[in-house]
Scaffold this motif. Sequence first.
Motif, mmCIF file in Angstrom:
data_model
loop_
_atom_site.group_PDB
_atom_site.id
_atom_site.type_symbol
_atom_site.label_atom_id
_atom_site.label_comp_id
_atom_site.label_asym_id
_atom_site.label_seq_id
_atom_site.Cartn_x
_atom_site.Cartn_y
_atom_site.Cartn_z
ATOM 1 N N UNK A 1 0.755 -1.024 -0.048
ATOM 2 C CA UNK A 1 0.002 -0.043 0.181
ATOM 3 C C UNK A 1 0.683 1.087 -0.166
ATOM 4 N N UNK A 2 1.785 1.018 0.062
ATOM 5 C CA UNK A 2 2.541 2.431 0.123
ATOM 6 C C UNK A 2 3.114 2.845 -1.402
ATOM 7 N N UNK A 3 3.446 4.033 -1.905
ATOM 8 C CA UNK A 3 3.904 4.922 -2.600
ATOM 9 C C UNK A 3 4.520 3.969 -3.744
ATOM 10 N N UNK A 4 5.446 3.908 -2.875
ATOM 11 C CA UNK A 4 6.870 3.003 -3.483
ATOM 12 C C UNK A 4 6.091 1.720 -4.395
ATOM 13 N N UNK A 5 4.997 1.675 -3.955
ATOM 14 C CA UNK A 5 4.817 0.473 -5.392
ATOM 15 C C UNK A 5 3.783 1.027 -5.891
ATOM 16 N N UNK A 6 3.202 2.077 -6.428
ATOM 17 C CA UNK A 6 2.501 3.146 -6.869
ATOM 18 C C UNK A 6 4.340 3.005 -7.876
ATOM 19 N N UNK A 7 5.225 3.658 -7.859
ATOM 20 C CA UNK A 7 6.285 4.494 -8.428
ATOM 21 C C UNK A 7 6.833 2.895 -8.809
#
Length: 399
Positions: A156-162
Amino acid sequence: MPPIFTSTSFTPEASKNLLNVPYTRDRLGFDYARFEQMRPDGHARHSGIPHPYAHAKLVKLITDNWGELSFLTQNQHSAIRPILVRDGRIFASEYPQEITNEQSWESSMSRNADFHLRLDIRNFFPSIYTHSLNWVPYGVDAGKAGLTNKSHPAAKHFSNDLDKVARLGNRNQTIGLVVGPGSSNLLAEYLLSSVDNALEDIFGDRFRRHVDDYEFFAKSREDADKFQRQLEIELRKFELYLNPLKTKLTPLSEPIEPAWKVKASALHLGEQMSVRALKAYWDAILLDYREHRQQVALRWAMGSILKAASESEALHWSISFLIDQIRHFPYLTPYLKVTLPEEVVLSQKDLECLENVFLDRFDFLYSDSRLWILTVLGLKGAISEDVISTIVSKGDPVT
């Protein structure tokens, strides 16, 4: 690259308008325009211009989550870390003011050291595993758990979307970032910040990183070996490895700079240099180049000549001299930037010389050299039918 390829006009407004277009290709991803640039060592650097839609999505994600990335502006170990600017851009990779004077850091670190170690990450940008961006905040094991367990915090962390959006501009491939865009530099800084933190816990402030090049001041050979070993351990966590051919350990009883640069620096170019003196300087560097064959020496020397000539009456001569040398050393073409201002007038012979290089050596020029010559010919109103037909028949898309 010529200034026409800057992203200055790629504003937040342009990005928002692009993202309003109903694309449905996210699953497939987008390709990027490939081109080649001449590296200082004479080899090709494969670079790319990202698809505008894919890049807009990445820029928006970075903008919306700048709070998760802004710590990069404080990384004292990165010599080319991102800095905030006031002209509308989110970031710019420049030398921050507090560490612009690398000489002072080197002087301070070398006082209690006996060796200087230089290390390079092998094939860095093309080797980056995008999933590893999600390992920065949580570590490798937790980051990998987030790939399969959607309830895990890493998922769920932003880095996953990154990770996902970074892949969009590279056909959704998990290996490699597009070389060239500033966004790729930012992602690289994010990834290597974890490595820097681990090294800092052991070695403090005795190392610096210039993108993917590390340098370290060691108290002994054993100390240098320890740093190299620890760096290898930290890089391996992210599927990255050192280039053994570029590892160099230098005793501080010897010059840190390569021999060619020591010799070139000793041949001082002052103000109001005559044409004869500038030509003699070039010939001296050229003779030395015949022995070591390091193209960066000639690039450095030409830059020195153009700078010295700009402050004397030899400016016009230096531009014509540059154009003459481009035929033999095409990696000097980025210096054609000095001819771009409207007040710089090129003679008909200069323009004919550039056109002949373009036509005669087209197959042997890299994309950046072709583009620089074409840009100058275009701005000076000297693009001929022969130039046009060569471009069309050869099919170099960026040109």
